[in-house]
Design a protein around this motif. Structure first.
Motif, PDB file in Angstrom:
ATOM      1  N   ASP A  96       0.828  -1.215   0.000  1.00  0.00           N
ATOM      2  CA  ASP A  96       0.000   0.000   0.000  1.00  0.00           C
ATOM      3  C   ASP A  96       0.862   1.264   0.000  1.00  0.00           C
ATOM      4  O   ASP A  96       0.592   2.213  -0.736  1.00  0.00           O
ATOM      5  N   THR A  99       2.558   1.586  -3.448  1.00  0.00           N
ATOM      6  CA  THR A  99       1.598   2.032  -4.460  1.00  0.00           C
ATOM      7  C   THR A  99       1.303   3.521  -4.307  1.00  0.00           C
ATOM      8  O   THR A  99       1.268   4.264  -5.294  1.00  0.00           O
ATOM      9  N   ASP A 103       2.157   6.159  -7.192  1.00  0.00           N
ATOM     10  CA  ASP A 103       1.067   6.951  -7.786  1.00  0.00           C
ATOM     11  C   ASP A 103       1.416   8.441  -7.737  1.00  0.00           C
ATOM     12  O   ASP A 103       1.209   9.162  -8.717  1.00  0.00           O
ATOM     13  N   ARG A 104       1.955   8.908  -6.597  1.00  0.00           N
ATOM     14  CA  ARG A 104       2.369  10.326  -6.498  1.00  0.00           C
ATOM     15  C   ARG A 104       3.454  10.636  -7.524  1.00  0.00           C
ATOM     16  O   ARG A 104       3.428  11.681  -8.178  1.00  0.00           O
ATOM     17  N   ARG A 107       2.107  10.831 -11.126  1.00  0.00           N
ATOM     18  CA  ARG A 107       1.459  12.122 -11.405  1.00  0.00           C
ATOM     19  C   ARG A 107       2.506  13.151 -11.818  1.00  0.00           C
ATOM     20  O   ARG A 107       2.304  13.911 -12.758  1.00  0.00           O
ATOM     21  N   THR A 112       0.025  11.055 -15.144  1.00  0.00           N
ATOM     22  CA  THR A 112      -1.101  10.129 -15.023  1.00  0.00           C
ATOM     23  C   THR A 112      -1.487  10.003 -13.548  1.00  0.00           C
ATOM     24  O   THR A 112      -0.669  10.239 -12.660  1.00  0.00           O
ATOM     25  N   GLU A 113      -2.714   9.615 -13.293  1.00  0.00           N
ATOM     26  CA  GLU A 113      -3.186   9.484 -11.906  1.00  0.00           C
ATOM     27  C   GLU A 113      -2.632   8.262 -11.207  1.00  0.00           C
ATOM     28  O   GLU A 113      -2.453   8.250 -10.000  1.00  0.00           O
ATOM     29  N   LYS A 114      -2.369   7.210 -11.958  1.00  0.00           N
ATOM     30  CA  LYS A 114      -1.932   5.940 -11.368  1.00  0.00           C
ATOM     31  C   LYS A 114      -0.617   5.495 -11.982  1.00  0.00           C
ATOM     32  O   LYS A 114      -0.349   5.718 -13.159  1.00  0.00           O
ATOM     33  N   TYR A 115       0.167   4.843 -11.169  1.00  0.00           N
ATOM     34  CA  TYR A 115       1.396   4.198 -11.628  1.00  0.00           C
ATOM     35  C   TYR A 115       0.997   2.868 -12.238  1.00  0.00           C
ATOM     36  O   TYR A 115       0.462   1.995 -11.547  1.00  0.00           O
ATOM     37  N   GLU A 116       1.214   2.720 -13.531  1.00  0.00           N
ATOM     38  CA  GLU A 116       0.781   1.495 -14.212  1.00  0.00           C
ATOM     39  C   GLU A 116       1.900   0.913 -15.053  1.00  0.00           C
ATOM     40  O   GLU A 116       1.698   0.586 -16.220  1.00  0.00           O
ATOM     41  N   GLN A 120       2.768  -2.982  -9.787  1.00  0.00           N
ATOM     42  CA  GLN A 120       1.857  -2.674  -8.695  1.00  0.00           C
ATOM     43  C   GLN A 120       1.575  -3.967  -7.928  1.00  0.00           C
ATOM     44  O   GLN A 120       1.385  -5.009  -8.520  1.00  0.00           O
TER      45      GLN A 120
END
Length: 143
Positions: A96, A99, A103-104, A107, A112-116, A120
Motif C-alpha cells: 500500500d 503504491t 502513484d504520487r 502524477r 497520469t493518476e496511477k502508476y501502471e 503494482q
C-alpha cells in the motif's frame, strides 16, 4: 542533515535522479530513478530484487544527483544537486505504501493518476529513504 529549502523545488518537477550505490567489489552501480522528498529524506520506490537494493542493504552509502533543468549559474552551467547520504530499505510487505508513493510519482513524472508500469502489488517492492550526510553541487544549496 537537512535538505536546504532552496533544493525543494527540484522534487516538485519531473527531474530524474541518478542514484549511485556500491557493488560488492567497490565499483559504482548507477541507475536513473524517480525521486521524491519527504521532509529531509529523499524517497524512491524500487524492486527489492534489483542490484541497487542489494547494494544498499550491504553498504548504505549512496549518492543522488539531480540536474536542475530550470536554472543555470552565473557561468551558464546547469545547476545540479548532489547529495551524499545514507540509505535504508523499507519493505518488502509494504504494497500500500509503495503504491501510494508510485502513484504520487506517476502524477509528477508521467502526468497520469496511477502508476501502471507493471509492478503494482509486487511482493518484492521496497521504498528506499535517504538521509543526507553532505549536500553540494552547483546552485544555492552548495556550500
Amino acid at each position: 542533515m537537512e535538505l536546504p529549502e532552496s533544493c525543494h523545488r527540484l522534487f516538485e518537477r519531473p527531474f530524474n535522479a541518478v542514484l549511485t550505490t556500491l557493488n560488492p567489489d567497490g565499483s559504482p552501480q548507477t541507475s536513473l530513478v524517480w525521486a521524491s522528498r519527504e521532509g529531509d529524506e529523499i524517497v524512491m520506490g524500487m524492486e527489492g530484487r534489483r542490484p541497487k537494493v542489494r547494494n544498499i542493504r550491504r553498504d548504505p552509502r549512496v549518492t543522488v544527483l539531480i540536474e536542475d533543468h530550470d536554472e543555470r549559474d552565473a557561468r551558464g552551467l546547469p545547476q545540479y544537486l548532489l547529495v551524499r547520504g545514507t540509505a535504508r530499505v523499507i519493505g518488502p510487505d509494504i504494497a500500500d505504501e509503495f503504491t501510494a508513493l508510485m502513484d504520487r510519482q506517476a502524477r509528477r513524472y508521467l502526468g497520469t493518476e496511477k502508476y501502471e508500469l507493471g509492478n503494482q502489488g509486487s511482493p518484492t517492492a521496497v521504498i528506499v529513504r535517504i538521509t543526507a550526510d553532505r549536500v553540494t553541487g552547483i546552485g544555492p544549496w552548495a556550500p
